[in-house]
Design an enzyme around this catalytic site. Structure first.
Site, PDB file in Angstrom:
ATOM      1  N   ASN A   7       0.875  -1.171   0.000  1.00 36.73           N
ATOM      2  CA  ASN A   7       0.000   0.000   0.000  1.00 36.73           C
ATOM      3  C   ASN A   7       0.910   1.218   0.000  1.00 36.73           C
ATOM      4  OD1 ASN A   7      -1.428   2.332   0.897  1.00 36.73           O
ATOM      5  ND2 ASN A   7      -3.058   1.061   1.709  1.00 36.73           N
ATOM      6  N   GLU A  35      -3.936   1.704  -3.036  1.00 28.67           N
ATOM      7  CA  GLU A  35      -4.094   3.122  -2.692  1.00 28.67           C
ATOM      8  C   GLU A  35      -3.164   3.982  -3.566  1.00 28.67           C
ATOM      9  OE1 GLU A  35      -5.126   5.754   1.278  1.00 28.67           O
ATOM     10  OE2 GLU A  35      -3.939   3.931   1.525  1.00 28.67           O
ATOM     11  N   TYR A 105      -7.737  -3.778  -2.027  1.00 32.79           N
ATOM     12  CA  TYR A 105      -7.659  -2.712  -1.035  1.00 32.79           C
ATOM     13  C   TYR A 105      -9.020  -2.669  -0.343  1.00 32.79           C
ATOM     14  CZ  TYR A 105      -7.205   2.000   0.943  1.00 32.79           C
ATOM     15  OH  TYR A 105      -7.181   3.086   1.795  1.00 32.79           O
ATOM     16  N   ASP A 144      -3.868  -4.612   1.190  1.00 34.56           N
ATOM     17  CA  ASP A 144      -4.232  -3.989   2.460  1.00 34.56           C
ATOM     18  C   ASP A 144      -5.659  -4.428   2.780  1.00 34.56           C
ATOM     19  OD1 ASP A 144      -4.988  -2.390   4.556  1.00 34.56           O
ATOM     20  OD2 ASP A 144      -4.629  -0.484   3.529  1.00 34.56           O
TER      21      ASP A 144
END
Length: 252
Positions: A7, A35, A105, A144
């Protein structure tokens, strides 16, 4: 085979903080990022043609998004879960000859838990999606996942028991996913390793004192256990509030 997940908390910012040096040094077969916080055309990474690049941008500018850089050309690519679309750019699935790779994510429940119900419903969709893939061929999941599963996975378990990322509901969703036929690869190799974290808040000296959370994962279909060679967390790598996590698979 080496796989890396990170991330980057804004890929353009991370590039200015040494991303490319780490990327080049690791020379991974597959490198996943979450991200990315950018739109198409806002960055150009030149890997001398060594990597195929796949991007899932969020509709909202400067928010979320995922990308995969792979030396191995996939058979197919999907952007999203049930439908081939994900407005927040949270899921990328690459199909390879012997497995699926899912870069994720996971939505954050938010500090005030305002998005907890959405998060839990999303978790159910995601688990069912992975189970569907797993019926076809083994699955590797990385990214993540915004949850510290067990007390060993964060520094201050008691003080965070009902906080976003460590609520009983979020932890139970991870338990359900693992019970559906997946293994947490880091804990497979290091079941009792404490102080192994992948994210630290931006509060002063938090990372320096290693007051962190392990919320970045590589999960694998249980039948891939014979292929698992090692897993690690590169906590010394800066450039984001998260650090990279790595999975090694045997070639035989």
């Amino acid at each position: 085979m080496k796989l890396v997940s990170w991330n980057v908390n804004g890929l353009r910012a991370c590039v200015n903080k040494g991303f490319q040096n780490y990327f080049d040094a690791e020379d991974a077969d597959i490198f996943c990022v979450q991200e990315i916080k950018l739109q198409e055309g806002q960055i150009e990474l030149d890997h001398n043609g060594r990597y195929e690049q796949y991007w899932n941008y969020a509709e909202k500018k400067g928010y979320s998004g995922t990308a995969v850089f792979t030396k191995i050309k996939p058979i197919s690519v999907r952007y999203g879960l049930e439908e081939d679309y994900e407005p927040e750019g949270r899921v990328l699935t690459l199909e390879y000859e012997s497995f699926y790779l899912v870069n994720v994510y996971t939505p954050n429940a938010k500090r005030d838990l305002a998005r907890l119900d959405y998060r839990l419903a999303w978790e159910d969709r995601f688990r069912h999606y992975l189970m569907g893939l797993d019926k076809l061929k083994p699955v590797l999941v990385c990214g993540d996942m915004n949850v510290a599963h067990q007390e060993i996975d964060l520094k201050n378990a008691k003080g965070n028991r009902n906080n976003s990322g460590f609520t009983p509901e979020e932890r139970e969703k991870m338990t359900q996913l693992l019970e559906a036929g997946f293994v947490d690869t880091f804990r497979y190799f290091y079941p009792d390793k404490a102080d192994a974290y992948s994210w630290w808040s931006n509060m002063p000296k938090v990372r320096e004192r290693n007051v962190g959370w392990r919320i970045d994962y590589f999960l694998a279909s249980s039948r891939l256990k014979p292929k698992l060679a090692d897993a690690r967390i590169d906590a010394h790598i800066m450039g984001s509030d998260h650090c990279p996590v790595v999975l090694l698979l045997s070639d035989d």
